[in-house]
Design a protein around this motif. Structure first.
Motif, mmCIF file in Angstrom:
data_model
loop_
_atom_site.group_PDB
_atom_site.id
_atom_site.type_symbol
_atom_site.label_atom_id
_atom_site.label_comp_id
_atom_site.label_asym_id
_atom_site.label_seq_id
_atom_site.Cartn_x
_atom_site.Cartn_y
_atom_site.Cartn_z
ATOM 1 N N PHE A 131 -0.946 -12.336 -2.325
ATOM 2 C CA PHE A 131 -1.463 -12.374 -0.958
ATOM 3 C C PHE A 131 -0.355 -12.759 0.022
ATOM 4 C CE2 PHE A 131 -3.926 -14.381 2.539
ATOM 5 C CZ PHE A 131 -4.605 -13.237 2.939
ATOM 6 N N ALA A 132 0.500 -13.693 -0.377
ATOM 7 C CA ALA A 132 1.622 -14.092 0.481
ATOM 8 C C ALA A 132 2.575 -12.919 0.690
ATOM 9 C CB ALA A 132 2.358 -15.280 -0.129
ATOM 10 N N ARG A 133 2.820 -12.133 -0.362
ATOM 11 C CA ARG A 133 3.684 -10.955 -0.230
ATOM 12 C C ARG A 133 3.048 -9.919 0.695
ATOM 13 N NH1 ARG A 133 7.898 -10.687 -3.565
ATOM 14 N NH2 ARG A 133 8.077 -8.430 -3.399
ATOM 15 N N LEU A 134 1.737 -9.768 0.598
ATOM 16 C CA LEU A 134 1.037 -8.841 1.478
ATOM 17 C C LEU A 134 1.159 -9.274 2.938
ATOM 18 C CD1 LEU A 134 -0.866 -6.363 1.641
ATOM 19 C CD2 LEU A 134 -2.760 -7.972 1.461
ATOM 20 N N LEU A 135 0.944 -10.548 3.200
ATOM 21 C CA LEU A 135 1.066 -11.055 4.567
ATOM 22 C C LEU A 135 2.503 -10.963 5.077
ATOM 23 C CD1 LEU A 135 -1.269 -14.176 4.552
ATOM 24 C CD2 LEU A 135 -1.698 -11.929 5.538
ATOM 25 N N LEU A 136 3.453 -11.288 4.225
ATOM 26 C CA LEU A 136 4.858 -11.191 4.610
ATOM 27 C C LEU A 136 5.243 -9.737 4.912
ATOM 28 C CD1 LEU A 136 7.499 -12.770 4.971
ATOM 29 C CD2 LEU A 136 7.974 -12.328 2.567
ATOM 30 N N GLY A 137 4.730 -8.821 4.117
ATOM 31 C CA GLY A 137 4.990 -7.403 4.362
ATOM 32 C C GLY A 137 4.417 -6.943 5.691
ATOM 33 N N MET A 138 3.189 -7.387 6.000
ATOM 34 C CA MET A 138 2.582 -7.019 7.285
ATOM 35 C C MET A 138 3.341 -7.634 8.456
ATOM 36 S SD MET A 138 0.271 -4.954 7.477
ATOM 37 C CE MET A 138 -1.170 -4.259 6.834
ATOM 38 N N LEU A 139 3.753 -8.867 8.316
ATOM 39 C CA LEU A 139 4.531 -9.509 9.375
ATOM 40 C C LEU A 139 5.853 -8.764 9.591
ATOM 41 C CD1 LEU A 139 4.936 -11.890 11.353
ATOM 42 C CD2 LEU A 139 6.024 -13.104 9.458
ATOM 43 N N GLY A 140 6.518 -8.442 8.505
ATOM 44 C CA GLY A 140 7.770 -7.696 8.603
ATOM 45 C C GLY A 140 7.569 -6.327 9.227
ATOM 46 N N LYS A 141 6.465 -5.671 8.873
ATOM 47 C CA LYS A 141 6.158 -4.357 9.443
ATOM 48 C C LYS A 141 6.063 -4.434 10.956
ATOM 49 C CE LYS A 141 2.100 -1.409 9.916
ATOM 50 N NZ LYS A 141 0.812 -1.043 9.318
ATOM 51 N N TRP A 142 5.262 -5.367 11.465
ATOM 52 C CA TRP A 142 5.041 -5.414 12.911
ATOM 53 C C TRP A 142 6.261 -5.920 13.667
ATOM 54 C CZ3 TRP A 142 1.997 -2.237 14.888
ATOM 55 C CH2 TRP A 142 0.867 -1.826 14.199
ATOM 56 N N VAL A 143 7.026 -6.811 13.059
ATOM 57 C CA VAL A 143 8.275 -7.246 13.709
ATOM 58 C C VAL A 143 9.231 -6.064 13.818
ATOM 59 C CG1 VAL A 143 10.338 -8.670 13.391
ATOM 60 C CG2 VAL A 143 8.076 -9.681 13.120
ATOM 61 N N LEU A 144 9.367 -5.299 12.738
ATOM 62 C CA LEU A 144 10.255 -4.140 12.754
ATOM 63 C C LEU A 144 9.780 -3.103 13.772
ATOM 64 C CD1 LEU A 144 12.692 -2.634 11.583
ATOM 65 C CD2 LEU A 144 11.163 -1.709 9.834
#
Length: 137
Positions: A71-84
């Motif tokens: 779940f942490a990897r999923l959230l980190l991936g989403m955060l990285g997606k929107w920042v990018l």
């Protein structure tokens, strides 16, 4: 043997490919109005494409983990997606001075196409039993 991560990776790659086609179609539609709007639509589509690729790589790249870590990897991936995505959109607007409407159209199409494309099943994921086609779950 069933590998859920490989299935997820294949689905993400398929969705990203469909998203790339949709972004190219939007860019072609804006090409009628000129090269800069087409470039802006391309930049918006590429921003979403890169963001979704990053999110998929982060979320699915760590192997099988406990639920909290996944779940942490999923959230980190989403955060990285929107920042990018936000950084690429800001660069396109501020540095390259691309028109905002085609840029946002490229982002919107990328956003709207990705999730339905992620849920498509390929012909390889269908199983035939006794002449009847059933979906794998």
């Amino acid at each position: 043997m069933h590998d859920p991560l490989a299935t997820g990776r294949r689905a993400a790659l398929r969705a990203i490919a469909i998203q790339a086609v949709a972004a190219a179609l939007v860019a072609l539609a804006f090409l009628v109005t000129g090269p800069r709007p087409a470039l802006a639509a391309t930049a918006g589509g590429v921003a979403m494409l890169a963001g979704n690729a990053l999110a998929a790589a982060v979320a699915l790249g760590g192997g099988i983990r406990p639920a909290r870590a996944a779940f942490a990897r999923l959230l980190l991936g989403m955060l990285g997606k929107w920042v990018l995505v936000l950084v690429l959109v800001a660069v396109a607007l501020q540095v390259w001075r691309l028109p905002p409407l085609p840029l946002l159209a490229g982002v919107a199409v990328g956003l709207l196409v990705y999730l339905p494309a992620l849920n498509l099943r390929s012909a390889n994921e269908l199983r035939t039993r006794g002449g009847k086609v059933e979906r794998e779950h």
